[in-house]
Design a protein around this motif. Structure first.
Motif, PDB file in Angstrom:
ATOM      1  N   VAL A 296       0.836  -1.204   0.000  1.00 38.52           N
ATOM      2  CA  VAL A 296       0.000   0.000   0.000  1.00 38.52           C
ATOM      3  C   VAL A 296       0.871   1.255   0.000  1.00 38.52           C
ATOM      4  O   VAL A 296       0.603   2.225  -0.731  1.00 38.52           O
ATOM      5  CB  VAL A 296      -0.933   0.004   1.226  1.00 38.52           C
ATOM      6  N   LEU A 297       1.937   1.234   0.813  1.00 35.64           N
ATOM      7  CA  LEU A 297       2.837   2.386   0.894  1.00 35.64           C
ATOM      8  C   LEU A 297       3.441   2.700  -0.475  1.00 35.64           C
ATOM      9  O   LEU A 297       3.436   3.856  -0.928  1.00 35.64           O
ATOM     10  CB  LEU A 297       3.939   2.111   1.913  1.00 35.64           C
ATOM     11  N   PHE A 298       3.951   1.680  -1.152  1.00 36.71           N
ATOM     12  CA  PHE A 298       4.554   1.908  -2.464  1.00 36.71           C
ATOM     13  C   PHE A 298       3.495   2.228  -3.525  1.00 36.71           C
ATOM     14  O   PHE A 298       3.761   2.992  -4.450  1.00 36.71           O
ATOM     15  CB  PHE A 298       5.387   0.693  -2.877  1.00 36.71           C
ATOM     16  N   TYR A 299       2.307   1.670  -3.369  1.00 31.23           N
ATOM     17  CA  TYR A 299       1.228   1.980  -4.317  1.00 31.23           C
ATOM     18  C   TYR A 299       0.856   3.459  -4.221  1.00 31.23           C
ATOM     19  O   TYR A 299       0.643   4.132  -5.236  1.00 31.23           O
ATOM     20  CB  TYR A 299       0.011   1.100  -4.020  1.00 31.23           C
ATOM     21  N   GLN A 300       0.782   3.963  -2.986  1.00 28.75           N
ATOM     22  CA  GLN A 300       0.459   5.380  -2.786  1.00 28.75           C
ATOM     23  C   GLN A 300       1.526   6.294  -3.380  1.00 28.75           C
ATOM     24  O   GLN A 300       1.233   7.430  -3.762  1.00 28.75           O
ATOM     25  CB  GLN A 300       0.289   5.668  -1.291  1.00 28.75           C
ATOM     26  N   GLN A 301       2.759   5.770  -3.453  1.00 29.69           N
ATOM     27  CA  GLN A 301       3.850   6.540  -4.044  1.00 29.69           C
ATOM     28  C   GLN A 301       3.960   6.307  -5.549  1.00 29.69           C
ATOM     29  O   GLN A 301       4.893   6.787  -6.188  1.00 29.69           O
ATOM     30  CB  GLN A 301       5.173   6.151  -3.373  1.00 29.69           C
ATOM     31  N   ALA A 302       2.987   5.576  -6.106  1.00 31.17           N
ATOM     32  CA  ALA A 302       2.942   5.230  -7.539  1.00 31.17           C
ATOM     33  C   ALA A 302       4.128   4.383  -7.974  1.00 31.17           C
ATOM     34  O   ALA A 302       4.466   4.346  -9.158  1.00 31.17           O
ATOM     35  CB  ALA A 302       2.846   6.496  -8.394  1.00 31.17           C
TER      36      ALA A 302
END
Length: 474
Positions: A296-302
């Protein structure tokens, strides 16, 4: 003739002791039995790899099983058996998330132990080049639970106190999960809620007793303070306990602290650097929720490539929410090559494990796509009813109502359809109410037309009951 425990001990003394402990917990502490089974499975893969000089490049149990299969150390049947045990262990870690009752959890633990003994018998010739000795499976007993309680009270044994607390917490979580699934009968629900409240209080007591002496108990003590197991929550003290346990290396505590740094806590400020540190430390210990939150963290950072890596790792570790999100990423081609078939397979896996969004997705797909993987209207109905029961999902109510009214499930049930529409209207938001309105009117007309032509007494009774449910104007 050997007993099953003696068979496993002859197979491997170390695994024999793990097996004995796991089996002793089945009746009274099934959660711990299943966690021991998962640990046993992990050690068994190491033993199998060592026998053929295979080196693992991942600590992930899913990856290890697949490596053994790929290197032809084990056949497809053994591979499936190991994955089944891995999945059982995952369910044991969070039985409430799989909608398990206490009876279902114990049944799962019993079946897992029996499967584990059979797996050892199947592997005996492979590792020892000898025929498997004759053995007999001994019945389960209930000694371990009584022994734990005795040691917790009389010996002030802090490990026993922690395990008693875990047993009570598991019971409370399953009770609470079942409470929330009840129909909106306030009096009945309050009676059951008091049962879980008492279990939570008892769990909190034992965690508090063991916390100064056990990092694992300190983590659970912190969780009990955060959620108010004893009555009122104390978020400051709870977060401090979680921090202490995380610094002591408890995987679940590091995962939770990383989550707090991700979204913020009562006295914990958002810090992506600290979130990354603790989530990665927990992920390295195969904590599946930490892997998912890293995704989720990396997804939010695209950063979809890294997001895909961690979410797929969590999915392979058996975490249903990650399996659902992996299915979405595979469908969209985010961080990976789009793969509709793999997406559908992961969605099916998440649904099978009780992930509510996945269950709704699969049910809708089964009902509306004749080429759906594993198309089965009985399964689709089961999924929808589970999502209505545990998630109070208005879309699921609408979908099931339509299926019952139109006879898609092989029968027409206007009373059930009307009851679901009424429930959906009571819970629906503005957009959902716009969908419900024409369905409501259509069902009213359908009932009126059938009443005009039928002379079947049972059918007339059912139709009149459906009319009563739909009597309020919309």
């Amino acid at each position: 003739m050997l007993t099953d425990t003696q068979l496993v001990t002859q197979f491997s003394p170390e695994l024999g002791e793990d097996y004995r402990v796991a089996k002793s917990y089945v009746r009274d502490v099934p959660t711990q039995a299943l966690l021991h089974i998962r640990s046993f499975t992990h050690k068994l893969t190491e033993r199998l790899a060592k026998s053929q000089h295979v080196i693992f490049d991942s600590p992930n149990l899913y990856d290890r099983i697949e490596t053994l299969n790929r290197e032809k150390v084990i056949n497809v049947r053994i591979t499936r058996a190991l994955h089944r045990l891995r999945g059982d262990g995952n369910r044991g870690a969070h039985p409430e998330k799989y909608h398990l009752t206490a009876e279902a959890l114990q049944d799962l633990a019993e079946r897992s132990i029996e499967r584990l003994s059979k797996l050892v018998a199947d592997l005996f010739p492979t590792l020892h080049q000898l025929d498997v000795p004759d053995y007999q499976f001994e019945p389960f007993d209930s000694i371990a639970g009584r022994d734990l309680c005795y040691r917790a009270v009389m010996d002030n044994d802090h490990q026993a106190q922690y395990l008693v607390g875990m047993s009570l917490k598991t019971r409370a979580l399953m009770q609470r999960e079942q409470e929330q699934a009840l129909a909106d009968d306030v009096n009945e629900q309050q009676t059951v809620v008091n049962q879980s409240d008492e279990s939570f209080k008892q769990a909190a007591h034992w965690f508090a007793q063991a916390a100064p002496f056990s990092a694992d108990a300190m983590h659970e003590h912190g969780v009990s303070l955060l959620h108010g197991y004893s009555g009122e929550s104390d978020r400051t003290a709870g977060e401090n306990a979680i921090i202490s346990a995380a610094k002591a290396g408890v995987a679940n505590a590091m995962a939770l602290l990383g989550y707090f740094y991700l979204v913020g806590g009562e006295h914990i400020e958002v810090s992506q650097r600290d979130a990354l540190h603790y989530l990665q430390a927990a992920a390295a210990l195969e904590q599946s929720e930490a892997m998912a939150n890293l995704g989720v963290l990396f997804y939010q950072q695209a950063d979809y490539v890294q997001a895909y890596h961690y979410i797929s790792s969590a999915a392979q570790a058996g975490f249903p929410h990650a399996q659902y999100h992996l299915a979405l990423m595979l469908a969209r081609g985010e961080g990976c090559k789009a793969d509709p078939l793999a997406s559908e397979q992961w969605m099916a896996e998440a649904a099978e494990q009780g992930q509510l969004d996945a269950m709704l997705n699969r049910a809708q797909y089964m009902l509306n796509n004749e080429n759906a993987l594993g198309n089965d209207f009985t399964v689709a109905e089961h999924y929808l009813r589970e999502v209505v029961k545990y998630g109070h999902s208005v879309p699921a109510m609408i979908e099931l109502s339509i299926a019952l009214a139109d006879g898609i499930l092989g029968r027409i049930d206007v009373v059930g359809s009307a009851a679901l529409l009424k429930m959906a209207r009571q819970r629906g938001n503005e957009r959902e109410l716009e969908v419900i309105a024409p369905l409501w009117q259509s069902l009213v007309l359908q009932i009126e037309k059938v009443l005009e032509v039928t002379d079947n007494p049972d059918e007339i009774t059912a139709l009149n009951r459906a009319q009563e449910l739909l009597a309020e104007p919309i």
